[in-house]
Scaffold this motif. Sequence first.
Motif, PDB file in Angstrom:
ATOM      1  N   ASP A 132       0.813  -1.209   0.000  1.00  0.00           N
ATOM      2  CA  ASP A 132       0.000   0.000   0.000  1.00  0.00           C
ATOM      3  C   ASP A 132       0.855   1.272   0.000  1.00  0.00           C
ATOM      4  O   ASP A 132       0.649   2.175  -0.816  1.00  0.00           O
ATOM      5  CB  ASP A 132      -0.912  -0.008   1.243  1.00  0.00           C
ATOM      6  CG  ASP A 132      -1.878   1.157   1.285  1.00  0.00           C
ATOM      7  OD1 ASP A 132      -3.042   0.995   0.905  1.00  0.00           O
ATOM      8  OD2 ASP A 132      -1.450   2.253   1.707  1.00  0.00           O
ATOM      9  N   LEU A 133       1.833   1.336   0.888  1.00  0.00           N
ATOM     10  CA  LEU A 133       2.643   2.547   1.040  1.00  0.00           C
ATOM     11  C   LEU A 133       3.422   2.882  -0.233  1.00  0.00           C
ATOM     12  O   LEU A 133       3.507   4.056  -0.621  1.00  0.00           O
ATOM     13  CB  LEU A 133       3.608   2.387   2.219  1.00  0.00           C
ATOM     14  CG  LEU A 133       4.462   3.608   2.574  1.00  0.00           C
ATOM     15  CD1 LEU A 133       3.588   4.801   2.945  1.00  0.00           C
ATOM     16  CD2 LEU A 133       5.412   3.277   3.719  1.00  0.00           C
ATOM     17  N   THR A 134       3.971   1.874  -0.891  1.00  0.00           N
ATOM     18  CA  THR A 134       4.751   2.153  -2.097  1.00  0.00           C
ATOM     19  C   THR A 134       3.851   2.615  -3.239  1.00  0.00           C
ATOM     20  O   THR A 134       4.236   3.472  -4.034  1.00  0.00           O
ATOM     21  CB  THR A 134       5.554   0.917  -2.534  1.00  0.00           C
ATOM     22  OG1 THR A 134       4.675  -0.198  -2.729  1.00  0.00           O
ATOM     23  CG2 THR A 134       6.593   0.552  -1.492  1.00  0.00           C
ATOM     24  N   THR A 150      -4.701   5.804   6.662  1.00  0.00           N
ATOM     25  CA  THR A 150      -5.276   4.475   6.473  1.00  0.00           C
ATOM     26  C   THR A 150      -4.631   3.827   5.253  1.00  0.00           C
ATOM     27  O   THR A 150      -3.773   4.427   4.600  1.00  0.00           O
ATOM     28  CB  THR A 150      -6.812   4.550   6.315  1.00  0.00           C
ATOM     29  OG1 THR A 150      -7.356   3.225   6.359  1.00  0.00           O
ATOM     30  CG2 THR A 150      -7.211   5.225   5.010  1.00  0.00           C
ATOM     31  N   LEU A 151      -5.040   2.607   4.948  1.00  0.00           N
ATOM     32  CA  LEU A 151      -4.466   1.867   3.826  1.00  0.00           C
ATOM     33  C   LEU A 151      -5.319   2.131   2.581  1.00  0.00           C
ATOM     34  O   LEU A 151      -6.147   1.304   2.178  1.00  0.00           O
ATOM     35  CB  LEU A 151      -4.397   0.382   4.168  1.00  0.00           C
ATOM     36  CG  LEU A 151      -3.536   0.056   5.393  1.00  0.00           C
ATOM     37  CD1 LEU A 151      -3.687  -1.411   5.784  1.00  0.00           C
ATOM     38  CD2 LEU A 151      -2.071   0.394   5.127  1.00  0.00           C
ATOM     39  N   TYR A 152      -5.096   3.280   1.986  1.00  0.00           N
ATOM     40  CA  TYR A 152      -5.954   3.753   0.900  1.00  0.00           C
ATOM     41  C   TYR A 152      -5.926   2.832  -0.318  1.00  0.00           C
ATOM     42  O   TYR A 152      -6.967   2.525  -0.906  1.00  0.00           O
ATOM     43  CB  TYR A 152      -5.543   5.163   0.476  1.00  0.00           C
ATOM     44  CG  TYR A 152      -5.779   6.206   1.531  1.00  0.00           C
ATOM     45  CD1 TYR A 152      -7.064   6.693   1.774  1.00  0.00           C
ATOM     46  CD2 TYR A 152      -4.732   6.709   2.303  1.00  0.00           C
ATOM     47  CE1 TYR A 152      -7.298   7.651   2.744  1.00  0.00           C
ATOM     48  CE2 TYR A 152      -4.953   7.668   3.277  1.00  0.00           C
ATOM     49  CZ  TYR A 152      -6.234   8.143   3.502  1.00  0.00           C
ATOM     50  OH  TYR A 152      -6.455   9.096   4.464  1.00  0.00           O
ATOM     51  N   GLY A 156      -9.104   0.868  -1.422  1.00  0.00           N
ATOM     52  CA  GLY A 156      -9.598   1.259  -2.737  1.00  0.00           C
ATOM     53  C   GLY A 156      -9.558   0.085  -3.700  1.00  0.00           C
ATOM     54  O   GLY A 156     -10.475  -0.120  -4.500  1.00  0.00           O
ATOM     55  N   GLY A 157      -8.494  -0.720  -3.605  1.00  0.00           N
ATOM     56  CA  GLY A 157      -8.381  -1.902  -4.441  1.00  0.00           C
ATOM     57  C   GLY A 157      -9.458  -2.931  -4.119  1.00  0.00           C
ATOM     58  O   GLY A 157      -9.965  -3.610  -5.020  1.00  0.00           O
TER      59      GLY A 157
END
Length: 295
Positions: A132-134, A150-152, A156-157
């Motif tokens: 997620d971060l990358t 958050t883990l966007y 989103g995926g």
Amino acid sequence: MTTPKPLSGIRILSLALNLPGPAALMRCRQMGATCTKVEPPSGDPMARYNAAAYAELHEGVRVIKADLKSEAGSELVHKELSRTDVLLTSFRPSALDKLGLGWTQLHARHPLLCQVSIVGAPGEGAEDPGHDLTYLAQNDLVPGLELPATLYADMGGSLMASEAVLQAALHLNARYSGAGETPHGIHLEVALSDAAAYLGLPRHWGLTQPTGPVGGAHAGYRIYECKDGRVAVAALEPHFAAALCAQAGADASSRGAMFDASTREAITTFFARHTCDELDGIAKAHDIPLQTMRA
């Protein structure tokens, strides 16, 4: 009122672990799908590092354990696939091929099956490591040194994956309606980097850049400090901006007033001298869209 169940009657088998896949499966179950998940003998890592999240994600999901690398595990999965409409995966393509679960292999053995593959990046990038971060960093969504709230990309995926399942369900519906086409399954790929890129479009367009109207340049759409916390104000529309400026003693008569430093300073001073409770009362009395956040 009865909640629509557009996936009622659709049977989903998931091999996806951690977050995006289970989150997509949760959405699909909420839309009426019958959901089964195959986990390795050691279970989903999510169950160990956040049991509460795992429990919520898998409510109403039938979970079975199997070693996909073993003959018994392979037989179990294919038995499940024989009565499945949509397979949900989150492995790299090469890993699926090694397990005999790549699309070409699956389609040959289960021609009516649809597959939704969650990958990190599209095309050849699906084999590259990432998280997620990358993917957020790749799309200019990590502006400072702090981690995103958050883990966007993952979430989103997961929405894109549940959307892909809906697409597969529409395909199945058309297939079974006797439209004249030869029955066959379809393969849909969802890339988390694409999800991050989609979420990043407002920043790409300049809307959330520091000079953009919802990036901090507009004095009525910012985070301010108050006496005992912070306040998020979203007074974008002229009537909301006028109501805010009336309380702050700022001039909002000109078109560009909300982008002036003097307006921002007046609003900063106004919020700094009030508590969260006071601001909640002012917002209700004068119809100002804001949310206080106590320290």
